[in-house]
Scaffold this motif. Structure first.
Motif, PDB file in Angstrom:
ATOM      1  N   ALA A  23       0.861  -1.212  -0.062  1.00  0.00           N
ATOM      2  CA  ALA A  23      -0.086  -0.029  -0.169  1.00  0.00           C
ATOM      3  C   ALA A  23       0.872   1.370   0.170  1.00  0.00           C
ATOM      4  N   ASN A  24       2.071   1.137   0.828  1.00  0.00           N
ATOM      5  CA  ASN A  24       2.803   2.450   0.750  1.00  0.00           C
ATOM      6  C   ASN A  24       3.557   2.633  -0.658  1.00  0.00           C
ATOM      7  N   LEU A  25       3.887   1.611  -1.175  1.00  0.00           N
ATOM      8  CA  LEU A  25       4.571   1.776  -2.453  1.00  0.00           C
ATOM      9  C   LEU A  25       3.651   2.187  -3.559  1.00  0.00           C
ATOM     10  N   LEU A  26       2.438   1.716  -3.587  1.00  0.00           N
ATOM     11  CA  LEU A  26       1.670   2.051  -4.680  1.00  0.00           C
ATOM     12  C   LEU A  26       0.959   3.467  -4.414  1.00  0.00           C
ATOM     13  N   SER A  27       1.089   3.966  -3.288  1.00  0.00           N
ATOM     14  CA  SER A  27       0.691   5.410  -3.014  1.00  0.00           C
ATOM     15  C   SER A  27       1.782   6.351  -3.497  1.00  0.00           C
ATOM     16  N   ASP A  28       2.956   5.694  -3.508  1.00  0.00           N
ATOM     17  CA  ASP A  28       4.178   6.525  -4.261  1.00  0.00           C
ATOM     18  C   ASP A  28       4.274   6.557  -5.695  1.00  0.00           C
ATOM     19  N   SER A  29       4.019   5.195  -6.042  1.00  0.00           N
ATOM     20  CA  SER A  29       4.276   4.828  -7.429  1.00  0.00           C
ATOM     21  C   SER A  29       3.040   4.028  -7.953  1.00  0.00           C
ATOM     22  N   GLU A  30       2.373   4.665  -8.468  1.00  0.00           N
ATOM     23  CA  GLU A  30       1.127   3.958  -8.840  1.00  0.00           C
ATOM     24  C   GLU A  30       1.147   2.920 -10.013  1.00  0.00           C
ATOM     25  N   ASP A  31       2.362   3.373 -10.841  1.00  0.00           N
ATOM     26  CA  ASP A  31       2.543   2.413 -12.053  1.00  0.00           C
ATOM     27  C   ASP A  31       3.135   0.973 -11.363  1.00  0.00           C
ATOM     28  N   LEU A  32       3.525   0.750 -10.336  1.00  0.00           N
ATOM     29  CA  LEU A  32       3.778  -0.431  -9.824  1.00  0.00           C
ATOM     30  C   LEU A  32       2.486  -1.579  -9.900  1.00  0.00           C
ATOM     31  N   ILE A  33       1.434  -1.009 -10.019  1.00  0.00           N
ATOM     32  CA  ILE A  33       0.188  -2.147 -10.259  1.00  0.00           C
ATOM     33  C   ILE A  33       0.271  -2.736 -11.297  1.00  0.00           C
ATOM     34  N   ILE A  34       1.020  -2.387 -12.346  1.00  0.00           N
ATOM     35  CA  ILE A  34       1.329  -3.233 -13.356  1.00  0.00           C
ATOM     36  C   ILE A  34       2.012  -4.622 -13.216  1.00  0.00           C
ATOM     37  N   GLU A  35       2.680  -4.650 -12.117  1.00  0.00           N
ATOM     38  CA  GLU A  35       3.436  -5.792 -11.847  1.00  0.00           C
ATOM     39  C   GLU A  35       2.577  -6.789 -11.586  1.00  0.00           C
ATOM     40  N   ILE A  36       1.378  -6.511 -10.953  1.00  0.00           N
ATOM     41  CA  ILE A  36       0.450  -7.571 -10.409  1.00  0.00           C
ATOM     42  C   ILE A  36      -0.920  -7.599 -11.125  1.00  0.00           C
ATOM     43  N   ASN A  37      -0.977  -7.015 -12.611  1.00  0.00           N
ATOM     44  CA  ASN A  37      -2.111  -6.800 -13.339  1.00  0.00           C
ATOM     45  C   ASN A  37      -2.691  -8.086 -13.535  1.00  0.00           C
ATOM     46  N   GLN A  38      -4.044  -8.501 -13.331  1.00  0.00           N
ATOM     47  CA  GLN A  38      -4.640  -9.575 -13.379  1.00  0.00           C
ATOM     48  C   GLN A  38      -4.198 -10.700 -12.738  1.00  0.00           C
ATOM     49  N   ASP A  39      -3.466 -10.536 -11.648  1.00  0.00           N
ATOM     50  CA  ASP A  39      -2.939 -11.810 -10.890  1.00  0.00           C
ATOM     51  C   ASP A  39      -3.828 -12.257 -10.018  1.00  0.00           C
ATOM     52  N   LEU A  40      -4.543 -13.400 -10.527  1.00  0.00           N
ATOM     53  CA  LEU A  40      -5.629 -13.978  -9.562  1.00  0.00           C
ATOM     54  C   LEU A  40      -5.095 -14.654  -8.158  1.00  0.00           C
ATOM     55  N   VAL A  41      -4.196 -15.107  -8.368  1.00  0.00           N
ATOM     56  CA  VAL A  41      -3.467 -15.555  -6.957  1.00  0.00           C
ATOM     57  C   VAL A  41      -2.972 -14.573  -6.101  1.00  0.00           C
ATOM     58  N   PHE A  42      -2.465 -13.471  -6.451  1.00  0.00           N
ATOM     59  CA  PHE A  42      -2.395 -12.185  -5.691  1.00  0.00           C
ATOM     60  C   PHE A  42      -3.670 -11.832  -5.023  1.00  0.00           C
TER      61      PHE A  42
END
Length: 489
Positions: A343-362
């Motif tokens: 949550a901390n990382l995403l609040s600073d770098s929103e583009d990191l969400i691509i790393e878990i794009n459509q990751d069902l297990v996540f």
């Protein structure tokens, strides 16, 4: 245990029992509940201190040593006034002892130092000066370990800890022990430094630790040791630096960051997670993983440290791997911390969400963490924040029927868990301050609306998808899921 000075034989017997029971490193007292309430003859404690004197302190050519030696003898004579002169001579003379005897006496003092009363008495009777002299000449790792252990237990008590900083040369000789290549010694060293750095004398200790060669040595130990206990103690020391007073942190943390602290912690995390993914998990490493994550978490909210960590795709990937572990019970605390970090990382770098794009297990891993965070409202808010960001991907783009089917299967299967979490969250939020509660409510509402959107989309396309063995949508669970979304959003 009551120790009587009248009987030398009884004293020796008690010493033998004490050594057998206390040869293992006694832990630092967590609070005054650990205070030893038994009576120990003061002259016996003095005699133990006297027996730790290195041979050089009996050298008449050494004026300083002789002065300390005479003070100890005088104190022992006063406290043991009821003994005959012969008994007194036997008790206090001949401080030079063999290594086995030294270890025996040292371990007893190590244990006695867990008591505040005994610790203060030991300090009053020059135990710190004796240990200083010992560390200056010691060539035995075991002697060094016991010496540091005694000081470490003394440092658990405020008055004794203050006195450690007042003994001339002691801080410097303690810092020098960082360059000893012995794991037990280094474990005690980092325990001692952690305690002292958090006390009122922290700035004094920070100045002694500030030279680049000292900080480089600390990071070298952290990066290269394979011993779990030493990793835990050394990373715990780095955590203490990050959490201590601003003036202490300002003296040390910028230099550590410049020397590569963020990358070292990320590499340590990678190593520990690789152990979790292996065939055999070691329970002794769980606390190490937790300590590393806590240290990273603190750094992500400190100016000057956060940028390098929050932009790290490697760190984000490692945290996602931890979230996706199927068996989380043994590392539950670490998984909760990992979710907060994400949550901390995403609040600073929103583009990191691509790393878990459509990751069902996540997604499934995130939902499974809720029960472990039941008593941590901030962690639960962080989980909702990550879920909201994760599901936002599907409102921004078109989702095909098969993907809808997979996602709604996971979300519906967790409907009972979500319902319980939402009820608990509602109760906890009533005790929050209004500003924080309003912000957290917005995060949770956004997540629930996105879940409801996916459920609604699924209902319009479900006839186009054939059920599979891997993904099943239970209609009752789906109804409960939609009810929760509408009730709490």
């Amino acid at each position: 245990m009551s120790i009587q000075s009248e009987s030398v034989a009884e004293e020796e017997e008690i010493e033998e029992i004490g050594f057998n029971q206390l040869a293992q490193n006694p832990p630092a007292p967590a609070d005054e509940l650990f205070d030893i309430s038994t009576t120990v003859d003061p002259s016996y404690v003095i005699s133990l201190i006297r027996k730790l004197l290195p041979p050089t302190m009996n050298n008449n050519n050494n004026a300083t040593a002789t002065s300390h030696d005479q003070i100890l003898e005088n104190k022992c004579h006063i406290m043991d006034g009821s003994s005959s002169s012969n008994d007194h001579e036997n008790n206090v003379m001949g401080p030079s002892v063999g290594i086995d005897s030294w270890e025996e006496h040292g371990c007893i003092l190590w244990d006695l130092a867990t008591s505040r009363t005994h610790a203060e008495f030991m300090v009053q009777n020059l135990v710190l000066e004796v240990i200083l002299a010992t560390l200056m000449v010691s060539q035995s790792p075991r002697v060094t370990e016991i010496s540091l252990g005694i000081i470490g237990n003394l440092a658990c008590h405020e008055l004794s800890r203050k006195q450690i900083a007042n003994v001339k040369g002691l801080i410097e000789i303690i810092v020098d022990q960082l360059f000893v290549d012995d794991t037990p010694c280094l474990c005690e060293e980092f325990r001692l430094l952690t305690l002292c750095l958090q006390g009122s004398e922290g700035v004094t200790w920070a100045h002694a630790l500030q030279p680049e060669n000292v900080l480089s040595r600390i990071l070298w130990i952290v990066e290269n040791t394979l011993n779990p206990q030493l990793i835990e103690k050394s990373v715990g020391f780095l955590l203490a630096i990050s959490e201590t007073e601003d003036d202490v942190r300002a003296l040390l943390l910028p230099h550590l960051v410049k020397l590569g602290l963020p990358n070292i912690l990320i590499n340590l995390l990678a190593f520990e997670i690789s152990k979790l993914e292996g065939d055999e998990r070691l329970s002794e490493r769980y606390c190490v993983l937790d300590m590393i994550l806590r240290a990273i978490e603190v750094l992500t909210v400190i100016d000057g440290c956060a940028q390098e960590l929050c932009s790290s795709r490697k760190l984000f990937s490692l945290l996602a791997t931890l979230i996706k572990l199927t068996d989380k019970i043994e590392v539950a605390n670490s998984c909760v911390t990992a979710a907060v970090l994400i949550a901390n990382l995403l609040s600073d770098s929103e583009d990191l969400i691509i790393e878990i794009n459509q990751d069902l297990v996540f997604l499934q891993g995130l939902l499974d963490i809720f029960p472990f965070a039941s008593d941590d409202i901030e962690a639960r808010n962080a989980l909702w924040d990550v879920i909201s960001r994760f599901l936002a991907q599907f409102q921004q783009g078109e989702m095909n029927a098969i993907n809808l089917y997979k996602y709604i299967s996971i979300l519906a299967s967790k409907s009972d868990l979500l319902e319980e979490e939402l009820l608990d969250h509602q109760l906890a939020s009533s005790n929050d301050d209004k500003t924080a509660s309003a912000r957290n409510l917005c995060i949770r509402t956004a997540a629930l609306k996105r879940i409801d959107f996916i459920a609604s989309q699924w209902l319009t396309t479900k006839d186009r998808v054939s059920p599979t063995n891997e993904y099943v949508v239970n209609e009752r669970d789906l109804d409960r899921l939609k009810d929760c979304c509408r009730k709490y959003s």
